[in-house]
Design a protein around this motif. Structure first.
Motif, PDB file in Angstrom:
ATOM      1  N   ALA A   1      11.329 122.788  -1.006  1.00 36.98           N
ATOM      2  CA  ALA A   1      12.135 122.509   0.189  1.00 36.98           C
ATOM      3  C   ALA A   1      12.483 123.788   0.935  1.00 36.98           C
ATOM      4  CB  ALA A   1      13.408 121.759  -0.206  1.00 36.98           C
TER       5      ALA A   1
ATOM      6  N   HIS B   1      16.406 119.640  10.031  1.00 38.09           N
ATOM      7  CA  HIS B   1      16.863 118.749   8.974  1.00 38.09           C
ATOM      8  C   HIS B   1      16.493 117.289   9.223  1.00 38.09           C
ATOM      9  CE1 HIS B   1      20.094 121.727   7.322  1.00 38.09           C
ATOM     10  NE2 HIS B   1      18.854 122.088   7.057  1.00 38.09           N
TER      11      HIS B   1
ATOM     12  N   MET C   1      12.960 116.879   8.086  1.00 37.09           N
ATOM     13  CA  MET C   1      12.857 116.918   6.629  1.00 37.09           C
ATOM     14  C   MET C   1      13.341 115.618   6.001  1.00 37.09           C
ATOM     15  SD  MET C   1      13.895 120.823   5.534  1.00 37.09           S
ATOM     16  CE  MET C   1      13.559 120.459   3.794  1.00 37.09           C
TER      17      MET C   1
ATOM     18  N   HIS D   1      10.362 124.909   3.821  1.00 40.96           N
ATOM     19  CA  HIS D   1      10.415 124.133   5.059  1.00 40.96           C
ATOM     20  C   HIS D   1      11.723 124.324   5.819  1.00 40.96           C
ATOM     21  CE1 HIS D   1       6.841 121.524   4.439  1.00 40.96           C
ATOM     22  NE2 HIS D   1       7.106 121.698   3.151  1.00 40.96           N
ATOM     23  N   ASP D   2      12.816 124.489   5.119  1.00 41.55           N
ATOM     24  CA  ASP D   2      14.160 124.353   5.676  1.00 41.55           C
ATOM     25  C   ASP D   2      14.518 125.479   6.640  1.00 41.55           C
ATOM     26  OD1 ASP D   2      16.784 123.805   6.230  1.00 41.55           O
ATOM     27  OD2 ASP D   2      17.434 123.689   4.133  1.00 41.55           O
TER      28      ASP D   2
END
Length: 307
Positions: free
Chosen positions: A233, A218, A221, A236-237
């Motif tokens: 998103a 996080h 990001m 990626h998360d």
């Protein structure tokens, strides 16, 4: 806003547009990392892919005079790259892995997995791989978190006798994967599933698991530039430390592996965390051109699959 019609009238050759694009990209302080690492390379990719030229062959075309529609297209796409800060692949509609072209749009992350490089390196020589299974022995493989479907399609090319299955949580991503499966003519070999990791595959076992799951933490990001924020998103998360999905995959992989099989997995920067949490597992860390600790291989036996 730059008047692209004026640019198209003034600039004539590919060299003109390359120089212009580099200047614009540098002035705008764009970010890279979607297959290119510098303004020079990103500009070359945008121009060559837009003109349907080989993306690794710039020199022979530099002084070619462009047609008016081509000049207008390049001027518009250079302006779009600067004004939107979207990755160039979203502007041209293509991304490449080891020279193989895939369709991409904003429904999927731009594919750039190290696993593609590893597959080509391991299977491209005469000696074969020192850890991956013999291509002719693989009868089944699955790509978890397939996104645009690129790794599943590469698997179909490397394992011609295998049934390949590919899973993604995003229905939108699977629509893009469907386009790529059709364009590469592997519909007979690749089957797509919508669902969460192994959930759609109850009871199924494979000789090989390939996975490039979301693995960004996080904090990383939160610091993303616009180019990376343009991607979905969810692609990626990976949770607070980036490894939430990797942990789940490790916990479930043994239930879906045949004896003698194994898994190749990309994780980003979490090697130390994984080795501390899973000291009993024998990770083989694989080197790529840009990373030494981002991808691991682990055998079915190490995961607890009995021979």
């Amino acid at each position: 806003m730059v008047n692209t019609d004026d640019i198209a009238r003034e600039l004539v050759t590919l060299r003109d547009y390359w120089r212009y694009a580099i200047s614009r990209f540098n002035a705008a302080e764009l970010s890279y990392g979607h297959g290119t690492t510098t303004a020079v390379d990103d500009a070359a990719f945008l121009l060559l892919d837009s003109l349907d030229l080989p993306i690794d062959t710039l020199d022979p075309f530099l002084d070619a005079r462009l047609l008016t529609p081509e000049r207008k297209l390049l001027a518009e796409r250079i302006e779009a790259r600067v004004s939107t800060r979207k990755p160039t692949s979203y502007i041209t509609g293509h991304a490449y892995i080891q020279g193989i072209r895939f369709h991409v749009d904003e429904r999927v992350i731009v594919p750039r997995s190290h696993i593609g490089e590893i597959l080509f390196n391991e299977y491209g020589g005469e000696m074969g791989s020192s850890f991956l299974p013999d291509p002719m022995s693989v009868e089944s493989a699955v790509d978890i978190c397939t996104g645009s479907g690129c790794l599943a399609i590469l698997a179909a090319k490397f394992f011609p006798g295998a049934a390949i299955e590919a899973v993604d949580l995003s229905p939108d991503a699977l629509e893009v994967a469907k386009i790529n499966v059709a364009e590469h003519e592997v519909e007979h070999q690749v089957t797509l599933y919508q669902g969460d990791l192994f959930a759609p595959l109850a009871g199924k076992k494979y000789d090989l698991i390939i996975t490039n799951p979301p693995y960004v933490d996080h904090a990383a990001m939160d610091a993303y530039p616009a180019e990376f924020r343009a991607e979905p998103a969810m692609a990626h998360d990976g949770g607070v430390d980036g490894l939430d999905l990797v942990r789940t995959i490790l916990a479930q992989a043994a239930d879906h592996l045949n004896p003698g099989g194994g898994m190749i997995c990309e994780i980003g920067t979490g090697r130390e965390i994984l080795e501390e949490e899973f000291p009993h597992l024998e990770f083989l860390w694989l080197q790529t051109a840009e990373a030494e600790e981002s991808v691991f291989w682990i055998s079915a036996e190490s995961l607890g699959v009995e021979v």
